[in-house]
Design a protein around this motif. Structure first.
Motif, PDB file in Angstrom:
ATOM      1  N   ASN A  11       0.803  -1.225   0.000  1.00 23.13           N
ATOM      2  CA  ASN A  11       0.000   0.000   0.000  1.00 23.13           C
ATOM      3  C   ASN A  11       0.839   1.280   0.000  1.00 23.13           C
ATOM      4  O   ASN A  11       0.312   2.357   0.266  1.00 23.13           O
ATOM      5  N   ILE A  12       2.128   1.157  -0.302  1.00 21.09           N
ATOM      6  CA  ILE A  12       2.969   2.340  -0.493  1.00 21.09           C
ATOM      7  C   ILE A  12       2.881   2.699  -1.980  1.00 21.09           C
ATOM      8  O   ILE A  12       3.248   1.890  -2.834  1.00 21.09           O
ATOM      9  N   PRO A  13       2.386   3.882  -2.327  1.00 22.43           N
ATOM     10  CA  PRO A  13       2.190   4.234  -3.744  1.00 22.43           C
ATOM     11  C   PRO A  13       3.465   4.076  -4.561  1.00 22.43           C
ATOM     12  O   PRO A  13       4.567   4.363  -4.088  1.00 22.43           O
ATOM     13  N   TRP A  14       3.305   3.634  -5.812  1.00 20.05           N
ATOM     14  CA  TRP A  14       4.457   3.368  -6.682  1.00 20.05           C
ATOM     15  C   TRP A  14       5.333   4.597  -6.852  1.00 20.05           C
ATOM     16  O   TRP A  14       6.563   4.479  -6.941  1.00 20.05           O
ATOM     17  N   TYR A  15       4.700   5.787  -6.913  1.00 14.24           N
ATOM     18  CA  TYR A  15       5.487   6.994  -7.187  1.00 14.24           C
ATOM     19  C   TYR A  15       6.375   7.380  -6.006  1.00 14.24           C
ATOM     20  O   TYR A  15       7.387   8.058  -6.197  1.00 14.24           O
ATOM     21  N   ILE A  16       6.012   6.935  -4.792  1.00 15.48           N
ATOM     22  CA  ILE A  16       6.895   7.161  -3.637  1.00 15.48           C
ATOM     23  C   ILE A  16       8.085   6.208  -3.714  1.00 15.48           C
ATOM     24  O   ILE A  16       9.232   6.601  -3.482  1.00 15.48           O
ATOM     25  N   LEU A  17       7.824   4.956  -4.053  1.00 15.43           N
ATOM     26  CA  LEU A  17       8.911   3.985  -4.216  1.00 15.43           C
ATOM     27  C   LEU A  17       9.847   4.420  -5.336  1.00 15.43           C
ATOM     28  O   LEU A  17      11.080   4.342  -5.201  1.00 15.43           O
ATOM     29  N   ALA A  18       9.274   4.902  -6.442  1.00 10.70           N
ATOM     30  CA  ALA A  18      10.094   5.365  -7.569  1.00 10.70           C
ATOM     31  C   ALA A  18      10.943   6.564  -7.163  1.00 10.70           C
ATOM     32  O   ALA A  18      12.112   6.680  -7.564  1.00 10.70           O
ATOM     33  N   ALA A  19      10.365   7.461  -6.362  1.00 10.76           N
ATOM     34  CA  ALA A  19      11.093   8.657  -5.935  1.00 10.76           C
ATOM     35  C   ALA A  19      12.277   8.302  -5.042  1.00 10.76           C
ATOM     36  O   ALA A  19      13.377   8.867  -5.181  1.00 10.76           O
ATOM     37  N   ILE A  20      12.076   7.359  -4.133  1.00 11.52           N
ATOM     38  CA  ILE A  20      13.169   6.927  -3.250  1.00 11.52           C
ATOM     39  C   ILE A  20      14.272   6.260  -4.067  1.00 11.52           C
ATOM     40  O   ILE A  20      15.458   6.554  -3.902  1.00 11.52           O
ATOM     41  N   TYR A  45       5.353   2.902   9.570  1.00 13.68           N
ATOM     42  CA  TYR A  45       5.036   4.239  10.069  1.00 13.68           C
ATOM     43  C   TYR A  45       3.621   4.663   9.698  1.00 13.68           C
ATOM     44  O   TYR A  45       3.087   5.622  10.248  1.00 13.68           O
ATOM     45  N   GLY A  46       3.026   3.978   8.733  1.00 14.43           N
ATOM     46  CA  GLY A  46       1.716   4.356   8.213  1.00 14.43           C
ATOM     47  C   GLY A  46       1.823   4.620   6.727  1.00 14.43           C
ATOM     48  O   GLY A  46       2.916   4.734   6.180  1.00 14.43           O
ATOM     49  N   THR A  47       0.688   4.765   6.063  1.00 18.20           N
ATOM     50  CA  THR A  47       0.702   4.944   4.606  1.00 18.20           C
ATOM     51  C   THR A  47       0.278   6.347   4.175  1.00 18.20           C
ATOM     52  O   THR A  47       0.281   6.641   2.987  1.00 18.20           O
ATOM     53  N   ASP A  48      -0.078   7.217   5.127  1.00 16.07           N
ATOM     54  CA  ASP A  48      -0.384   8.597   4.756  1.00 16.07           C
ATOM     55  C   ASP A  48       0.917   9.381   4.624  1.00 16.07           C
ATOM     56  O   ASP A  48       1.956   9.011   5.181  1.00 16.07           O
ATOM     57  N   LYS A 100       6.695  10.704   5.612  1.00 20.27           N
ATOM     58  CA  LYS A 100       7.762  11.692   5.754  1.00 20.27           C
ATOM     59  C   LYS A 100       8.559  11.454   7.037  1.00 20.27           C
ATOM     60  O   LYS A 100       9.793  11.588   7.056  1.00 20.27           O
ATOM     61  N   ILE A 101       7.867  11.081   8.093  1.00 18.22           N
ATOM     62  CA  ILE A 101       8.558  10.770   9.353  1.00 18.22           C
ATOM     63  C   ILE A 101       9.464   9.557   9.164  1.00 18.22           C
ATOM     64  O   ILE A 101      10.613   9.533   9.619  1.00 18.22           O
ATOM     65  N   GLY A 102       8.946   8.527   8.479  1.00 15.33           N
ATOM     66  CA  GLY A 102       9.755   7.338   8.224  1.00 15.33           C
ATOM     67  C   GLY A 102      10.984   7.661   7.398  1.00 15.33           C
ATOM     68  O   GLY A 102      12.083   7.151   7.665  1.00 15.33           O
ATOM     69  N   LEU A 103      10.826   8.512   6.388  1.00 17.98           N
ATOM     70  CA  LEU A 103      11.967   8.904   5.551  1.00 17.98           C
ATOM     71  C   LEU A 103      12.992   9.680   6.360  1.00 17.98           C
ATOM     72  O   LEU A 103      14.207   9.478   6.217  1.00 17.98           O
TER      73      LEU A 103
END
Length: 319
Positions: free
Chosen positions: A39-48, A129-132, A137-140
């Motif tokens: 449930n982590i959006p693909w665009y967040i994974l791609a950005a990391i 950390y959550g999916t919102d 951002k806290i997890g990052l």
């Protein structure tokens, strides 16, 4: 800021287009597969992954990636800080020692050189950390311990989310080719106003009011006045590169920090602002100062934009 020569810095990939396209298809498949199970959006994974790819290619102290995913997880983080076996691939023992390495492809191994394992492990770490967005951002921040890194990743995320694909490496020359302009390689020249320093950019001389365009897909990171650069704007692209436009006569309507821009989009016009308090102008001939800066996850430095300007000018002319 540090400075370096242009020879060691490139913008965008140098691989053949067919190879790039095939790799991007495989990467998107990996991102979407992990999105489906975490449930982590693909665009967040791609950005990391893209942020880490840029960092890896800018430093010599991180091993070269063996697969397509370039997220680097230190052995002590993968296996656990107290794990005596830093090459442990057993998901059970890694978990007992507090490591984040997990089996993402169902082969009962947590392999730090396996694309699916690496991407799934990092996504699962974030998911804790959550999916919102705020909790992500806290997890990052907990992982990178650097505000700049989190900001760059969020910028990449914004670009991928808006366009829905990974191919964002197009560039444009900063002024339209149908206007009169001239430039030469002035990077590294001495500058005296405000103290001894070097020229961290290329000056493109043109008349007042000549349009200034974004050179990349990117996010506006800074906009406003600086006593050296006058009215200036900074745009961060998908390669962690910061594009700096200074001495502007003014900005295009509606531009704001955090806004996404595209290659060729109007962002301002040529002027002669700077070298004093807000509004100072006319202390030198009108021109655009264009600079490039690279972030490697620890610091940022200037490099010579002249070869890239020449390449983008040729590409615009061919188009």
């Amino acid at each position: 800021m540090m400075t370096t020569s242009a020879q060691s810095v490139t913008l965008g990939a140098e691989k053949p287009k067919d190879t790039q396209n095939e790799e991007q298809k495989k990467l998107m498949s990996l991102y979407k597969n992990v999105e489906a199970v975490t449930n982590i959006p693909w665009y967040i994974l791609a950005a990391i992954d893209q942020y880490e790819r840029n960092v890896r290619h800018s430093r010599n102290d991180i091993p070269k990636a063996e697969g397509l995913i370039e997220i680097y997880i230190k052995p002590e983080v993968w296996t656990g800080p107290l794990n005596p076996n830093k090459e442990d691939k057993n998901p059970t023992s890694i978990g007992l020692f507090g490591g984040i390495g997990e089996d993402g492809d169902g082969d009962d191994l947590a392999d730090p050189n396996n694309d699916m394992d690496v991407l799934y492990s990092f996504a699962h770490y974030l998911e804790s950390y959550g999916t919102d967005l705020e909790n992500l951002k806290i997890g990052l921040w907990d992982y990178y311990q650097r505000d700049k890194s989190v900001g760059l990743i969020l910028g990449h995320m914004k670009l991928y989310k808006k366009y829905g694909h990974l191919k964002l490496d197009k560039h444009a020359f900063p002024v339209p080719l149908n206007h009169n302009y001239s430039y030469k390689n002035t990077w590294g020249d001495a500058r005296g106003w405000g103290g001894r320093r070097i020229h961290e950019g290329t000056d493109i001389f043109a008349n007042y009011g000549v349009p200034v365009r974004a050179t990349c897909f990117g996010v506006i990171e800074m906009k406003g006045w600086n006593k050296f650069g006058g009215w200036r704007i900074g745009i961060r692209d998908i390669d962690n590169t910061y594009h700096y436009f200074a001495h502007l006569n003014g900005f295009a309507d509606g531009l704001a920090v955090g806004q996404v821009v595209e290659p060729g989009q109007l962002i301002g016009s040529v002027g002669s602002s700077g070298y004093g308090p807000p509004g100072t102008s006319g202390k030198f001939p009108p021109h655009l100062h264009y600079g490039l800066y690279k972030d490697n996850g620890r610091t940022e430095w200037s490099f010579d934009p002249y070869p890239h300007l020449r390449a983008w000018e040729r590409a615009d002319r061919n188009r």
